[in-house]
Design an enzyme around this catalytic site. Structure first.
Site, short mmCIF file in Angstrom:
data_model
loop_
_atom_site.label_atom_id
_atom_site.label_comp_id
_atom_site.label_asym_id
_atom_site.label_seq_id
_atom_site.Cartn_x
_atom_site.Cartn_y
_atom_site.Cartn_z
N ASP A 11 16.06 -1.08 12.00
CA ASP A 11 16.26 0.14 11.41
C ASP A 11 16.41 1.25 12.44
OD1 ASP A 11 16.40 1.74 9.25
OD2 ASP A 11 14.08 2.24 9.51
N LEU A 12 16.93 2.17 11.97
CA LEU A 12 17.29 3.40 12.99
C LEU A 12 16.19 4.50 12.73
CD1 LEU A 12 18.78 4.84 14.94
CD2 LEU A 12 20.37 5.75 12.96
N ASP A 13 16.14 5.02 11.50
CA ASP A 13 15.09 6.34 11.16
C ASP A 13 13.66 5.54 11.30
OD1 ASP A 13 17.25 7.43 10.75
OD2 ASP A 13 17.19 7.78 8.73
N THR A 19 13.64 10.53 12.77
CA THR A 19 14.51 11.46 11.77
C THR A 19 13.79 11.88 10.75
OG1 THR A 19 15.91 9.78 11.08
CG2 THR A 19 16.81 10.95 12.67
N LYS A 47 11.43 6.71 2.25
CA LYS A 47 11.74 6.13 3.44
C LYS A 47 12.52 4.86 3.34
CE LYS A 47 8.30 7.49 7.02
NZ LYS A 47 7.24 6.90 8.06
N SER A 118 20.99 0.29 9.10
CA SER A 118 20.46 1.40 8.57
C SER A 118 20.89 1.83 7.26
CB SER A 118 20.80 2.70 9.48
OG SER A 118 20.49 3.82 8.94
N ALA A 119 19.86 2.55 6.65
CA ALA A 119 20.11 2.79 5.05
C ALA A 119 20.75 4.24 5.12
CB ALA A 119 18.76 3.07 4.47
N LYS A 149 18.38 -1.25 0.80
CA LYS A 149 17.20 -2.01 0.84
C LYS A 149 16.38 -1.60 -0.21
CE LYS A 149 17.53 -1.04 5.94
NZ LYS A 149 16.71 -0.11 7.06
N GLU A 173 11.23 -2.79 11.08
CA GLU A 173 11.37 -1.49 10.15
C GLU A 173 9.98 -0.84 10.17
OE1 GLU A 173 12.81 -0.10 7.70
OE2 GLU A 173 14.65 -1.20 7.45
N ASP A 174 10.23 0.44 9.33
CA ASP A 174 9.16 1.15 9.65
C ASP A 174 8.87 1.50 7.87
OD1 ASP A 174 11.00 3.13 9.10
OD2 ASP A 174 9.67 4.78 9.67
#
Length: 224
Positions: A11-13, A19, A47, A118-119, A149, A173-174
């Site tokens: 995942d990115l964020d 972010t 999130k 990423s979402a 997601k 993922e977070d």
């Protein structure tokens, strides 16, 4: 060393860079505009969720039912994104989260492919600002998929582009929705955050500082 993992999909964020504050400030601006009590605590529910679903959650804070046309909803979501895009211009290479640069080097050295799932529709902008374009084999963002997601589409698409079977992939993922997506894709799930929040993850780490190749392999073995 036996090769158990062929790809790691991030995942990115909140995993590569944080972010969350930028998203919070952008949604807070929309909430203030509408007179809604948007808080940091409520922001946690957004999130890993798509922009339109996040907007619906935000609007649910109203004590009175709100009525918007589809066009008005699109305008609100677009305005939030414009605020967010201005905020992420501040992101710099030093904003990469701890442990991630070292992990990416380890993965490359061991022939393990990497991807972003990423979402966000702004993933390429964030990666550009971090100067990490050459660090990932594939980047899949919300602009190239249909289902958000916790649907597994974004992770399955990344695996497809990497030409790796999903069962040989580890996802990081977070967000709870992201972990659900990883598990639905039949991948190994590593969650970053408090253990109690991720009962379905194969491995939970408190921060990216603890994320290295050995932990990735350990997570794969735990599932096996």
């Amino acid at each position: 060393m036996v090769q158990l993992v062929k790809a790691v999909i991030f995942d990115l964020d909140g995993v590569i860079t944080d972010t969350a504050e930028h998203h919070y400030l952008a949604w807070k601006a929309i909430g203030d505009e509408l007179g809604l009590p948007f808080t940091r605590e409520f922001n946690e529910k957004l999130k890993g969720v798509s922009r339109m679903e996040s907007l619906r959650l935000l609007l649910s804070l109203s004590k009175e039912p709100l009525s918007f046309t589809d066009e008005e909803l699109d305008n609100l979501a677009t305005r939030k994104n414009e605020i967010y895009k201005q905020l992420i211009l501040e992101i710099k290479p030093e904003d990469v989260l701890p442990g991630i640069p070292e992990l990416l080097v380890e993965l490359k050295q061991n022939g393990i492919k990497t991807a972003i799932a990423s979402a966000s529709k702004n993933a390429f902008t964030v990666i550009d600002n971090l100067q990490m374009n050459d660090q990932f084999d594939v980047i899949v963002d919300a602009a190239t998929i249909v289902n958000s997601k916790p649907d597994p589409e974004v992770f399955l698409r990344a695996a497809e582009l990497l030409e790796v079977d999903p069962i040989d992939c580890v996802g990081v993922e977070d967000a709870v929705a992201g972990v659900e997506a990883i598990k639905s894709a039949h991948m190994v799930a590593i969650a970053i955050g408090p253990a109690e929040a991720f009962p379905h993850a194969d491995l939970v780490l408190s921060s990216t500082k603890s994320l290295d190749l050995q932990q990735v392999i350990h997570a794969q073995k735990l599932k096996a």
